[in-house]
Each structure stands twice: as C-alpha cells, then as structure tokens.
Design a protein around this motif. Structure first.
Motif, mmCIF file in Angstrom:
data_model
loop_
_atom_site.group_PDB
_atom_site.id
_atom_site.type_symbol
_atom_site.label_atom_id
_atom_site.label_comp_id
_atom_site.label_asym_id
_atom_site.label_seq_id
_atom_site.Cartn_x
_atom_site.Cartn_y
_atom_site.Cartn_z
ATOM 1 N N THR A 4 8.081 60.924 29.133
ATOM 2 C CA THR A 4 7.652 61.189 27.306
ATOM 3 C C THR A 4 8.794 61.294 27.218
ATOM 4 N N VAL B 1 0.904 62.263 21.417
ATOM 5 C CA VAL B 1 2.608 62.602 21.297
ATOM 6 C C VAL B 1 3.465 61.757 20.662
ATOM 7 N N ARG C 161 1.322 52.606 24.845
ATOM 8 C CA ARG C 161 2.535 54.563 25.414
ATOM 9 C C ARG C 161 0.720 55.158 25.553
HETATM 10 C C1 HEM Z 1 -8.329 65.005 29.033
HETATM 11 C C2 HEM Z 1 -7.049 65.070 29.160
HETATM 12 C C3 HEM Z 1 -5.963 64.538 28.498
HETATM 13 C C4 HEM Z 1 -5.704 64.186 27.071
HETATM 14 C C5 HEM Z 1 -6.558 64.246 26.133
HETATM 15 C C6 HEM Z 1 -4.462 63.128 27.112
HETATM 16 C C7 HEM Z 1 -4.485 62.525 25.814
HETATM 17 C C8 HEM Z 1 -2.687 61.871 26.357
HETATM 18 C C9 HEM Z 1 -2.258 61.577 24.751
HETATM 19 C C10 HEM Z 1 -3.376 60.971 23.426
HETATM 20 C C11 HEM Z 1 -0.733 60.588 24.993
HETATM 21 C C12 HEM Z 1 -0.089 60.506 24.081
HETATM 22 C C13 HEM Z 1 -0.191 58.564 23.445
HETATM 23 C C14 HEM Z 1 0.114 57.911 22.672
HETATM 24 O O1 HEM Z 1 1.562 58.882 22.256
HETATM 25 O O2 HEM Z 1 -0.469 57.499 21.756
HETATM 26 C C15 HEM Z 1 -0.826 61.528 26.603
HETATM 27 C C16 HEM Z 1 0.123 60.327 27.035
HETATM 28 C C17 HEM Z 1 0.793 61.323 28.407
HETATM 29 N N1 HEM Z 1 -0.215 61.681 29.305
HETATM 30 FE FE1 HEM Z 1 -2.300 62.410 28.504
HETATM 31 N N2 HEM Z 1 -3.773 63.548 28.372
HETATM 32 C C18 HEM Z 1 -4.837 63.798 28.873
HETATM 33 C C19 HEM Z 1 -3.978 64.401 30.846
HETATM 34 C C20 HEM Z 1 -3.141 63.386 31.955
HETATM 35 C C21 HEM Z 1 -2.816 63.645 32.851
HETATM 36 C C22 HEM Z 1 -3.900 64.330 33.766
HETATM 37 C C23 HEM Z 1 -1.368 63.476 33.152
HETATM 38 C C24 HEM Z 1 -1.099 62.942 34.311
HETATM 39 C C25 HEM Z 1 -1.381 62.893 35.347
HETATM 40 C C26 HEM Z 1 -0.993 62.544 31.901
HETATM 41 C C27 HEM Z 1 0.378 61.852 31.487
HETATM 42 C C28 HEM Z 1 0.149 61.633 30.433
HETATM 43 C C29 HEM Z 1 1.857 61.414 29.740
HETATM 44 C C30 HEM Z 1 3.267 61.272 31.872
HETATM 45 C C31 HEM Z 1 2.369 60.336 28.929
HETATM 46 C C32 HEM Z 1 3.381 59.886 27.380
HETATM 47 C C33 HEM Z 1 2.768 58.762 28.372
HETATM 48 C C34 HEM Z 1 4.148 57.726 27.714
HETATM 49 O O3 HEM Z 1 5.622 58.244 27.409
HETATM 50 O O4 HEM Z 1 4.405 56.418 28.196
HETATM 51 N N3 HEM Z 1 -2.470 62.926 30.837
HETATM 52 N N4 HEM Z 1 -1.868 61.895 27.136
#
Ligand code: HEM
Length: 484
Positions: A118, A360, A427
């Motif tokens: 991120t 994000v 993303r």
């Molecule tokens: C119910 C649980 C979760 C929700 C609602 C959620 C939601 C989100 C959202 C809305 C984003 C941003 C997407 C965007 O920028 O357009 C995001 C990014 C991200 N999430 Fe989750 N997330 C959850 C659980 C997790 C878990 C369990 C992990 C890791 C194992 C994780 C890792 C990440 C990472 C690393 C990003 C950044 C991706 C990037 O920058 O390319 N998330 N998440």
C-alpha cells in the motif's frame, strides 16, 4: 531528538510562508484546470471543519449535491471523491492505469519506507502479484488457508464466555490476527503468549495512531515539526516492523525446504532472495497486518451486533446451516451456493458495516479526464464505498438490516456485484479471498454454536458507528448463549 529543535517565531513564520507559497503554487496551477465541482472551503483549512467527525456521511451528502465526482480541499490537499458505483468503476477499472497509484505523501512514504504494497513504491505491482499468487496457492491449491480458518474458529468458540454479557472485541481480534500470523509466518500463537499480547497491543495502538496521523497528510508541513502525533506514529510503525522482522527470522530458522506454507517462506525461497531484503519483507508483512486485522475483526463485530439485534434473521441463518451442513461440520466456501440466506446475510453485513467507507486513497499517475472534468497528476482520489452502499435508489431504507433485499422471488441471490467492500480494479483488496473466507467461516461457526442476544434492558449502541480509518461499531456487550 525532538527536544533539540528550537525555532524563533520569525523562523517559524518564514517556514510557514515558504511552505504555503509552495503549496499554493500547486493550487494556482489547479485553478486553471476544469476540476470537478465541490464545496467552497476556507483558506488553509479547506473544508475540514465542514466534514466533522462523520466524513463519509458528509461526502455522501456532497455527492448528492455536486454529483458522482466532486472535489474538496482538505487542509492543503485537493481530494477528488467518487460517489457512485459507476464513477468508481469508470476510474478504478476502466481507467485503472491512470488511477492505480497510491498518493505520494509523506505519511505513507515514511510509514512504509516506500516499500510494501500500500505504497507509492515502483515495485508494488511485482510484490502484489507475488503475494496474490502465494495466497492463491495456500488457498485454492492446498486449502491450507481454509483449514487454518476453520481451526481458529473452533479455538475462538472455546474462548467465548457463555451467558455473561461480554465485549467480544478482544477475542475476535485475537482470532483474525492469528489467522494472519499463520498465513504470514506459518505459525499461530496462544492468545496468552506474551509476544502475541505485545503484537495485539501494538496493533491496537497503531490503529489509533494511523487515524490521528491523518491530519499530517492534510497539513504536510507538520511533518517538519517534532509533534507527538508524528513521533507516536513513527514509533508504532517501527515497533510493528521489528516485530514482523523477528518472526521472519524465526521462520527462516524453521524452514523445512518443502512447498512454502506461508507468505514469508515463499519470499525466503525465491531465487532472488538475499538477507539484505529482510527489512523490505518486514514492511510487506507489516502492511498486511495493518490492512487485514482491524478490517476483518470489525466486520465480525458488526455481524454479531446485527445478529443479536435481529433474532429472527439469526434463527433463519441457523436453520439453513443446520439443514445443509449440520451442527458440527464447518461451512466451507464450496457450500456457499447451497446457503443463499447465509450469502444474503453476509452481503447485508458487508453493506451495512462498510468497514472501509472511503477505501484506501488512490493517486493519479497523470492528468486524466473523468466525467468531463480534468484531474491533475498526483491528486488524491477516494472511492466512497459508503455512498455506494447507502445509495437510496439502489437500496431503499439503506440503514435497515434486511438480508431479503438480496433474494429474488425464487430465493436466488441477486445484486451481489453491487456490494463492493473490497473496492474494485487493480488496487482492490489484496486479501479479499482470505477475508471472505474468514467472514463466512467465523460467522457461520458462531451461529452454529451460539445464540447471540443483547443483555436485557440494554440499549443497542448507536448504529452510525465510529468513523475512523476503519469504521468500527461502538463498544457493546453481548450474551453468547450456547446452543447445545
Ligand atoms: C473484511 C475485511 C477487509 C476489507 C473490508 C478490506 C477492504 C479493503 C479495501 C476497500 C481496500 C482498498 C481498495 C482500493 O484501494 O481501491 C483494501 C486494500 C488492501 N487490503 Fe483489504 N480488506 C479486508 C481484509 C484484508 C486482509 C485480510 C488483508 C491481508 C491479508 C488485506 C490486505 C489489503 C492490502 C495489502 C490492500 C492494499 C492493496 C494495494 O495497495 O494494492 N485486506 N482492502
């Protein structure tokens, strides 16, 4: 050292003036651009005061006034907000190349040392691809992931105190963080393990520090001053990174040489691995913990609250599970198609909780046109998932919890693609497959084992929740009555 910095008033004034001239240079450049419309803010603070504490709700109101794409000044930062499913899809999916960056801001760069996922790090694509592949191998291939989630859900059940009003936040956090530790390092921890307790404490302090440090993004000059906000934020980030680094070193010592069964092991086995990269890997691991624990735990806390407040829905869920898998077997991802009421309930939990209401921040990679407006390069862009999930045209009485809205006359699940808790595009959430598994398996296991009730005479917590970086429910006690 903070105490060594002393400035005269004149120096501070010069410094502030220089900073604002720099920033307003950018402002004047943007004035000639056809920016999306938006509220008029004040000099220096922009519209920060108008936002109040419920920022996503204010953004939703503004999207109804100014349209699906609007702009707002927050402090010195120009922010473009996408207030509908269509606008988010147009930007993050169809024009993904132009919207795929994370904004190049100090807080993000310093917190991540410009590494991790991120982050505005040139290598994010490469790293993201590798982690997605590793998760897929652990998930779909060997099904290690599903076994781990099922096993952790049974341990969680053991920790839940029956019949006594209890706040379950801590045990839920322990459970989801342990699943993450298993995926990252290949080991889970006892909930009373001293190291694990330190991790939990650091992560929970970190959540508030990240929220508090938001202000530094909107007034970047504050980064130059020795504030306690900044030092607390940096200290917690570095404590978390060194915790992760120590776990990676343990993982390296315990490596068995077979197929990797954790993200750390997959990295350590790469041909291009050398020990100089351990700091980078620690940043990646830290990012996954930061992104994955609080979000998932918050969805589960909302799930228990909605079930406790809606006993009929809870009983319908229980009957469907009992009918399809019984009381003992775990619900698996492959059972989903046979559990339409459960799927509808999970969709409604995601929609009503919207734990990541503004996703994000994205950053534009170039000047780009959207909906007839021009958005300058390196503008912060937020996808308002809250607006998507609270759109009255799509979801009549959007604040009501009604799983039935996702079922058609034949009991088939509809409109699942309109719920986007994990964002959209290149993303979107990298951990979504793991998170979906956790939400399904934990929620159904808890329904199989307990009847959740709010203590009699107790008023439900205010349902607007606490809008921080993640949207949490207000603290509440619940009675978990064992079913068997
Ligand atoms: C119910 C649980 C979760 C929700 C609602 C959620 C939601 C989100 C959202 C809305 C984003 C941003 C997407 C965007 O920028 O357009 C995001 C990014 C991200 N999430 Fe989750 N997330 C959850 C659980 C997790 C878990 C369990 C992990 C890791 C194992 C994780 C890792 C990440 C990472 C690393 C990003 C950044 C991706 C990037 O920058 O390319 N998330 N998440």
């Amino acid at each position: 050292m903070a105490a060594d910095f002393t400035f005269s008033w004149f120096e501070v004034l010069l410094f502030v003036l220089a900073g604002y001239l720099l920033i307003y240079g950018r402002f004047f450049r943007n004035r000639h651009i056809n920016l999306p419309p938006g509220p008029k803010g004040w000099p220096v603070i922009g519209s920060l005061l108008q936002c109040g504490k419920q920022v996503p709700i204010k953004f939703h109101e503004w999207s109804q006034i100014y349209g699906d794409v609007f702009s707002v000044k927050l402090g010195t930062e120009l922010v473009v907000v996408l207030g509908s499913h269509d606008a988010i899809k147009e930007a993050f999916v169809k024009k993904s190349e132009s919207f795929a960056e994370r904004p190049k801001r100090w807080s993000l760069s310093i917190a991540t040392k410009n590494k991790g996922i991120t982050t505005p790090w040139p290598e994010w694509k490469h790293t993201r691809k590798f982690i997605v592949r590793t998760f897929r191998e652990l998930g779909a291939g060997k099904q290690v992931m599903e076994e781990r989630v099922c096993a952790e859900s049974d341990i969680l059940v053991e920790y839940i105190v029956n019949n006594k009003p209890t706040d379950l936040t801590r045990v839920i956090y322990n459970a989801v963080s342990n699943v993450l530790c298993s995926e990252l390092f290949g080991t889970r921890f006892r909930y009373d393990d001293d190291d694990f307790k330190i991790l939990m404490k650091t992560m929970s302090l970190n959540v508030s520090a990240i929220t508090d440090a938001n202000i530094l993004t909107f007034f970047p000059l504050l980064w130059y001053l020795p504030t306690s906000l900044k030092s607390k934020f940096l200290a917690l980030q570095s404590a978390l990174a060194s915790y992760v680094e120590n776990r990676i070193k343990e993982c390296r010592q315990a490596m068995h040489g077979g197929d990797p069964d954790s993200v750390a092991e997959a990295f350590l086995q790469r041909d291009d691995w050398d020990d100089g990269k351990i700091g980078d890997l620690a940043q990646i691991g830290k990012g996954l913990l930061n992104a994955g624990a609080d979000t998932t735990a918050s969805v589960l806390m909302w799930a228990i609250l909605y079930l406790a407040m809606n006993p009929e829905i809870q009983e319908k869920c229980y009957s469907e599970i009992a009918h399809v898998v019984g009381d003992e077997a775990h619900v698996r991802m492959r059972n989903r198609s046979k559990l339409p009421y459960i799927e509808a309930t999970c969709l409604e939990i995601y929609r009503c909780s919207t734990v990541s209401p503004l996703g994000v921040p994205h950053g534009t990679t170039t000047d780009v046109d959207l909906y007839g407006y021009r958005i300058p390069e390196d503008t912060m862009v937020l996808g308002s998932l809250w607006s998507v999930h609270m759109d009255e045209k799509m979801w009549p009485s959007p604040r009501e919890f009604k799983p039935e809205r996702f079922l058609d006359a034949n009991g088939e699940v509809v409109n699942r693609e309109r719920v986007i808790p994990y964002g959209l595009g290149s993303r979107d959430c990298l951990g979504s497959e793991l998170a979906k598994m956790e939400v399904l398996i934990f929620t159904t296991r808890l329904i199989q084992k307990f009847k959740f009730k709010l203590p009699s005479g107790c008023v439900a917590p205010p349902m607007h929740g606490k809008f921080e970086f993640v949207r949490h429910p207000h603290p509440y006690d619940v009675i978990s009555e064992a079913r068997h």
